[in-house]
Design a protein around this motif. Sequence first.
Motif, mmCIF file in Angstrom:
data_model
loop_
_atom_site.group_PDB
_atom_site.id
_atom_site.type_symbol
_atom_site.label_atom_id
_atom_site.label_comp_id
_atom_site.label_asym_id
_atom_site.label_seq_id
_atom_site.Cartn_x
_atom_site.Cartn_y
_atom_site.Cartn_z
ATOM 1 N N HIS A 50 0.852 -1.178 0.000
ATOM 2 C CA HIS A 50 0.000 0.000 0.000
ATOM 3 C C HIS A 50 0.893 1.235 0.000
ATOM 4 O O HIS A 50 2.021 1.202 0.503
ATOM 5 N N VAL A 51 0.369 2.358 -0.524
ATOM 6 C CA VAL A 51 1.193 3.567 -0.648
ATOM 7 C C VAL A 51 0.424 4.799 -0.187
ATOM 8 O O VAL A 51 -0.725 5.012 -0.573
ATOM 9 N N LEU A 52 1.082 5.588 0.644
ATOM 10 C CA LEU A 52 0.668 6.962 0.945
ATOM 11 C C LEU A 52 1.754 7.864 0.381
ATOM 12 O O LEU A 52 2.918 7.747 0.758
ATOM 13 N N CYS A 53 1.383 8.758 -0.543
ATOM 14 C CA CYS A 53 2.358 9.615 -1.209
ATOM 15 C C CYS A 53 2.028 11.072 -0.951
ATOM 16 O O CYS A 53 0.911 11.518 -1.221
ATOM 17 N N GLU A 54 3.005 11.804 -0.455
ATOM 18 C CA GLU A 54 2.798 13.232 -0.211
ATOM 19 C C GLU A 54 2.462 13.972 -1.503
ATOM 20 O O GLU A 54 2.810 13.541 -2.591
ATOM 21 N N LYS A 55 1.774 15.100 -1.345
ATOM 22 C CA LYS A 55 1.423 15.944 -2.472
ATOM 23 C C LYS A 55 2.598 16.848 -2.854
ATOM 24 O O LYS A 55 3.489 17.039 -2.046
ATOM 25 N N PRO A 56 2.594 17.425 -4.060
ATOM 26 C CA PRO A 56 1.785 16.972 -5.192
ATOM 27 C C PRO A 56 2.207 15.577 -5.616
ATOM 28 O O PRO A 56 3.322 15.140 -5.310
ATOM 29 N N LEU A 57 1.328 14.875 -6.304
ATOM 30 C CA LEU A 57 1.560 13.464 -6.597
ATOM 31 C C LEU A 57 2.899 13.229 -7.279
ATOM 32 O O LEU A 57 3.617 12.281 -6.953
ATOM 33 N N ALA A 58 3.237 14.085 -8.245
ATOM 34 C CA ALA A 58 4.480 13.903 -9.006
ATOM 35 C C ALA A 58 4.966 15.270 -9.466
ATOM 36 O O ALA A 58 4.359 16.305 -9.163
ATOM 37 N N ASN A 59 6.062 15.278 -10.208
ATOM 38 C CA ASN A 59 6.591 16.531 -10.745
ATOM 39 C C ASN A 59 6.024 16.870 -12.115
ATOM 40 O O ASN A 59 6.096 18.020 -12.549
ATOM 41 N N THR A 60 5.474 15.868 -12.809
ATOM 42 C CA THR A 60 4.926 16.089 -14.144
ATOM 43 C C THR A 60 3.640 15.294 -14.316
ATOM 44 O O THR A 60 3.394 14.308 -13.595
ATOM 45 N N VAL A 61 2.847 15.701 -15.283
ATOM 46 C CA VAL A 61 1.622 14.972 -15.613
ATOM 47 C C VAL A 61 1.954 13.560 -16.071
ATOM 48 O O VAL A 61 1.258 12.589 -15.719
#
Length: 394
Positions: A101-112
């Motif tokens: 399972h994953v909890l990822c801090e925002k923003p999701l990524a650096n690019t679309v």
Amino acid sequence: MTSKQTLGVGMVGYAFMGQAHSQAWRTLNAAFDVPYAIDMAAICGRTEEKVRAAAEKYGWRSYETNWQALIERDDIGLIDICSPGGNHAEVAIAALNAGKHVLCEKPLANTVEEAREMVKAAEAAAANGVRAMVGFNYRRVPAAAFARKLVQEGKLGAIRHIRAVYLQDWIVDPEFPLVWRLRKEEAGSGALGDIGSHIVDLTQWITGQKIVGVSGLTETFIKERPLVADTQGLRGTGSSERGEVTVDDAALFVARLSGGAVATYEATRFATGRKNGLRIELNGEKGSLVFDLERLNELELYLTEDDNTTQGFRRILITEAEHPYMAAWWPAGHIIGWEHTFTHEAYDLVTAIAEGTDPSPTFAEGLQVQMVLDAVLKSAESGSSWVPVESPTG
């Protein structure tokens, strides 16, 4: 008493967000009745001396110096990503593919493009019962959650205007060093992604409307800064060498939303005197409400149905057990703080894992926010007066 199943957590990153997330995992079982006993199995960071100290200070029982080792461990079932955005995609996709399972801090990524790949991995993993969530913690402020409930119940009627600002001042000093948040390769964008993403997500979530088009501008006030000698949280010290700032210091944009509302957004780290000034005002046909993070246990509410001789903005104290999340904490009138939002976030994620449901915000919701940020940057860079926001589904 039936013993609970253990859920081992491994966290990537040990600085500012790492400290906040550690607090959440430490307090989750004490505050909420969740189906799992949380085991803070390991924290991960590149510098052994610092990550060892973080493990001891924050309550992790072990540490790793590369995230691959974290994912390979059998005693870890959930990966919490608190590192800079530059490695969110790589770590999250690897973890999901490994059944974590994953909890990822925002923003999701650096690019679309990175965000799309993360969504694909999350959707594939969900078929096997693996869950993924983006860490937009301000959804978990009880006052913000109650504001959403008031809007859903129609208390304000149709929403006409949204005004959202997020104001900070921690890089006003031109000699503040070139930390990772000021470098595009690690952060993706500056104030826009770091704090602007919060008000994009929060206003969309509270109102139930999506941003469909934007016109924006960005500015970088300080073009060069000292290279980093050392950092601690959001603070740092500089060296004698200098480097280029490659992200925005401030971002402003106007927007239209899917339900007919018009909006203004401002995100800046150059609002001298403002430390963490997130404020949202909604104006509807039947009333208005205001949420101010620096008074996070309160809402201001105005209703046109009130008698005009006593009409005005009322102060609602959000501390009753009937308010979102508050039953887990203290008697009415006893306020909570910023750090509690991360405990609420962990509670929602772990509950969803136990129930086999998708936690919100999903990676797909994180992608949609990323597409708004991308549209703002395109508008600012091209000088275009209007840029539509594409649908995440294409």
